[in-house]
Design an enzyme around this catalytic site. Structure first.
Site, short mmCIF file in Angstrom:
data_model
loop_
_atom_site.label_atom_id
_atom_site.label_comp_id
_atom_site.label_asym_id
_atom_site.label_seq_id
_atom_site.Cartn_x
_atom_site.Cartn_y
_atom_site.Cartn_z
N HIS A 277 0.84 -1.21 0.00
CA HIS A 277 0.00 0.00 0.00
C HIS A 277 0.88 1.27 0.00
O HIS A 277 0.72 2.15 -0.85
CB HIS A 277 -0.90 -0.03 1.24
CG HIS A 277 -1.82 1.15 1.37
ND1 HIS A 277 -3.15 1.10 1.01
CD2 HIS A 277 -1.61 2.41 1.82
CE1 HIS A 277 -3.70 2.28 1.24
NE2 HIS A 277 -2.79 3.10 1.73
N GLU A 278 1.82 1.32 0.93
CA GLU A 278 2.67 2.51 1.02
C GLU A 278 3.59 2.61 -0.20
O GLU A 278 3.90 3.71 -0.67
CB GLU A 278 3.49 2.50 2.32
CG GLU A 278 2.64 2.51 3.60
CD GLU A 278 1.62 3.63 3.67
OE1 GLU A 278 1.85 4.69 3.07
OE2 GLU A 278 0.56 3.43 4.31
N HIS A 281 1.80 4.50 -2.88
CA HIS A 281 1.97 5.95 -2.71
C HIS A 281 3.36 6.38 -3.19
O HIS A 281 3.52 7.41 -3.84
CB HIS A 281 1.83 6.33 -1.23
CG HIS A 281 0.41 6.34 -0.71
ND1 HIS A 281 -0.57 7.13 -1.24
CD2 HIS A 281 -0.18 5.66 0.31
CE1 HIS A 281 -1.71 6.95 -0.56
NE2 HIS A 281 -1.50 6.05 0.38
N GLU A 307 -4.56 8.11 -3.06
CA GLU A 307 -5.09 6.87 -2.49
C GLU A 307 -5.40 5.87 -3.61
O GLU A 307 -5.32 4.66 -3.41
CB GLU A 307 -6.35 7.19 -1.67
CG GLU A 307 -6.72 6.14 -0.65
CD GLU A 307 -5.71 5.97 0.48
OE1 GLU A 307 -4.85 6.84 0.69
OE2 GLU A 307 -5.78 4.92 1.16
#
Lengths: 517, 517
Positions: A277-278, A281, A307
């Site tokens: 997830h990170e 980003h 997001e």
């Protein structure tokens, strides 16, 4: 003679002004980055004893950056550059820079400094109260703070009047150009689909996720996560992965975009999917054109578009069957005790288990949006005066019961669970998560439409085509365009629910053998 | 009535001014600490790609701190506080604060900003040239930079005229109150003792240091070092130990004093003694009275006094036989393959091996000072115009031959080895190391005089009495007193060579069975 040379002189002078603008913006950016380094250190390696001084050291950097961002000389410079900007191609870097810098400046100067100071002070006090009240399940202790936050949020919106809805100014801060009306319409479409879908899934026998709950060596977990995100395209020469309590991504420059994760020895999914997830980003931030570095254009376009990238990589990609066709043998090799006798399809079902639960941050891909929409509706009602702060716990329970069919036994697992309302405004805090989900599917569909080979490539552990499409159509532009323009440029149309609904129905319809629409 | 209340009102106003002074100094300190965090990160964890932006981010913080430190309003505040300071007890925190702040301010404003800018720019260019020239053994490439640095250093000194010797202003920057004349006299006394001592030792069979040169697991080395410095009193709740290329100690506040070390798998001594050395600096900084935090008093007194603490812990304590009576069994346990059959006395001889060598940073405790004094004499001659920069390589070789009996085969191992002259002033750069050695013995002797049980305690791994004496007599005062006053308060007299000579003669006389003096 003078007349002939006048335009050239005027032009030259505009260029000098543009350089002066960039110099000022670079200083603001560098102070912001320095403050971000201090925050990263605080969250990763700072010893306990460093906290009091660190609070002060960060605050002075933020104060100096803020003073510079509302400096009247900056406003004059922007005014003087208007005619120059108007003569530039609208999508040139410099025209976009002047537009975004002006927007930031005009938003910043609408807030009186004494209001900002009072609100920040209140925010800190409210956060401290929440930190104590959540474990103590003590909503009464935060209620006076929440009421004051509601007043502050209304006052905040008032500085940006006129608006169509009182939440619009806060939503615009996070997701420029989005409005309450547009989001309400989208969310209502999504809500109508999700509630029956979750109900139907709940009637199926639940997936067994026991294989994720063994004991997983911390080092092996981190090594596996590092290998996965490296293959996805995260560049460790321009980043790092460290441990923290709450995972995050932070950017100090295009050349230094760091992520953090959290490892639980008894839960493989936590570190793995948080890291991916990170990294989503971070791929975005690492992909911004480095020519935009040190300007307000040198970062992602909005909270929702950002997001969309963490969700695209975490969910659309890394929770797909194709992804694990490639990585599952390596995972089995890293943790043979846990996965040797677990079939790929079982693992795939496990990481996509849908479950009605109380806590947003633990929720699966399907129910997650219900948690968000519930919060979005409640914050609108609070702002509209249709719900009083003191009635929030009850309204929360009722909405949970109605949307998810379960209600929290206490406020700790209910309206006290998220920090957002206790440390910032009410309004604008939650919609970006679901906007991100919607856009993740829309961008992914557009990429696959352009390159139908992407799913096959992913089955072979190749991410370069997808990554390049995202970089060319989204990442490299940084903050040059507003979200709606990025969406239009990348997908050919406005934000749409269709790809996301198709994705959910396709994936979960198959997983849970739901009747077709 | 008015007259009666006037003094009280005057006093109140002075207190408001004092608070304003502290507020300004705190901002300067916080900006300095923020910049130190950025430097620490750059030296420990920053990915390669972060370098260009990091240079800028650190520079803006230093610029903002410098602007504040030469602000005329700060000078006016200090002027206005003079009568208030004069009425305070001379050794009160506030009187010392005003004295030190005034000294810093007056030194800072003597340098024209354009001179500082030009000199900094030259320093960066010179450093870049040195970074390339050293491995290439290319003195000719740095010579033009060195000549310019010499001009800059003379100009620098001129801003502080009149002076007794042209090196005095630079020496005073590092070691307030020390002068060329005083240091020359001390060093000449030391030189006269050391040259024959080194010659006599060289006539002995050399110690065999093979036991330090095996292969030592990096983790085990770091763990052992951590255990040692924890026992010495380094507080990990207010600090950290990380790896870097060049070991250092840095302070962000009393509550956050970090050290770094370097590990060589084939050299046990490097990480161990570097870590203890830096921990000595850190014990000093962690021991400063926290009430002085955020002011110019909240750090060590001078470069020489600081070095006395790194040397006291590294050499006087951690290279003593008593220290290893306690720790050697644990070291044998950690590295049984290397030390199981090595006797304590052999190990003790090994870590105190004296050897004539070319590189200062690798030199032992005895020859180290000869390296320093050689540099000190050469920089004085350069400043005095008695040596031209172009003749430095030859002068270096001649001095090495005369003092140490060996001469470098090239400049890489000669006058190009240290960064100091290639990144700052010529003058003031080296004397602090030997002042530190001299003071380490003087402070240690005073502590043992007050508490004769200290050597026995160390044999039992107990450091608290020594640590408490150092804290009470040196550390807690921070930068309140000038070095000479700290020395007088702690030892009852001025800086003296006697304890250091006694220490060297006692320890190395026994180790190398030298004839008594």
């Amino acid at each position: 003679m003078n007349d002939i040379f006048a335009p050239a002189r005027g032009h030259q002078s505009a260029e000098a002004k543009l350089n002066e603008l960039k110099r000022r913006l670079l200083e603001i950016s560098d102070l912001g980055s320095a403050s971000a380094v201090l925050s990263w250190d605080q969250a990763t390696y700072m010893p306990k004893g460093g906290a009091p001084a660190r609070g002060r050291q960060g605050a002075i950097l933020r104060k100096l950056a803020h003073e510079r961002s509302v400096d009247p000389a900056l406003g004059k410079l922007l005014d003087a550059l208007e005619p120059y900007a108007a003569a530039l191609p609208q999508d040139s870097d410099d025209a976009c820079l002047i537009r975004v810098a002006r927007r930031d400046f005009e938003k910043a100067i609408k807030l009186p400094p004494e209001f900002v100071a009072r609100f920040n002070e209140h925010g800190s006090a409210s956060y401290d109260a929440w930190i104590r009240a959540r474990p103590a399940n003590d909503f009464a202790a935060v209620l006076p703070f929440l009421e004051k936050t509601l007043d502050f949020s209304r006052d905040y919106a008032e500085f940006f009047a006129p608006y169509a809805h009182i939440a619009d100014p806060m939503i615009d801060d996070a997701d420029e150009g989005m409005t309450t009306a547009v989001i309400r319409a989208l969310f209502s479409e999504l809500h109508a689909e999700l509630v029956p879908m979750v109900r139907a899934i709940s009637e199926q026998p639940p997936a067994n996720d026991a294989c994720l709950r063994g004991t997983f060596d911390e080092r092996a977990q981190l090594e596996f996560s590092r290998a996965v995100i490296t293959q996805m395209g995260y560049d460790f020469e321009r980043g790092r992965l460290d441990k923290t309590h709450h995972p995050f991504c932070t950017r100090f420059s295009t050349g230094d975009v760091r992520i953090t994760t959290r490892v639980r020895e008894n839960d493989l999914g936590d570190a793995l999917f948080s890291t991916i997830h990170e990294a989503g980003h971070a791929l975005y931030e690492q992909g911004v054109n480095s020519a935009l570095d040190g300007t307000p254009l040198g970062c992602g376009a909005s909270a929702g578009v950002h997001e969309s990238q963490s969700r695209l990589w975490e969910n659309t990609v890394a929770r797909s069957l194709g992804f694990w066709k490639h990585f599952y043998p390596a995972l089995q090799g890293a943790f043979p005790g846990q996965f040797k006798s677990v079939a790929l399809e079982t693992f795939y079902r496990t990481i996509n288990k849908v479950e009605r639960s109380l806590i947003r941050t633990d929720a699966d891909e399907v129910t997650y949006n219900l948690h968000i929409m519930l919060r979005f509706e409640l914050e609108l009602k609070l702002l509209e005066g249709k719900l009083r702060a003191k009635d929030l716990p009850e309204a929360w329970r009722a909405a949970m019961q109605s949307d998810l069919g379960i209600a929290p036994p206490d406020d700790r697992n209910g309206c006290l669970q998220d920090v957002h309302w206790y440390a910032g405004t009410i309004g604008g805090a939650f919609q970006s998560y679901t906007i991100g989900n919607i856009l993740s599917a829309q961008f992914h569909a557009a990429a696959v439409h352009a390159h139908p080979e992407i799913p096959r490539e992913i089955e072979n552990g190749k991410f370069s085509t997808l990554h390049a499409w995202l970089r060319d159509n989204i990442y490299r532009h940084g903050h040059k365009y507003p979200p709606n323009e990025i969406i239009k440029r990348a997908t050919g149309g406005p934000m749409s629910m269709r790809p996301y609904l198709a994705y959910l129905q396709g994936k979960y319809g198959a997983l849970y053998r739901l009747p077709p629409e």
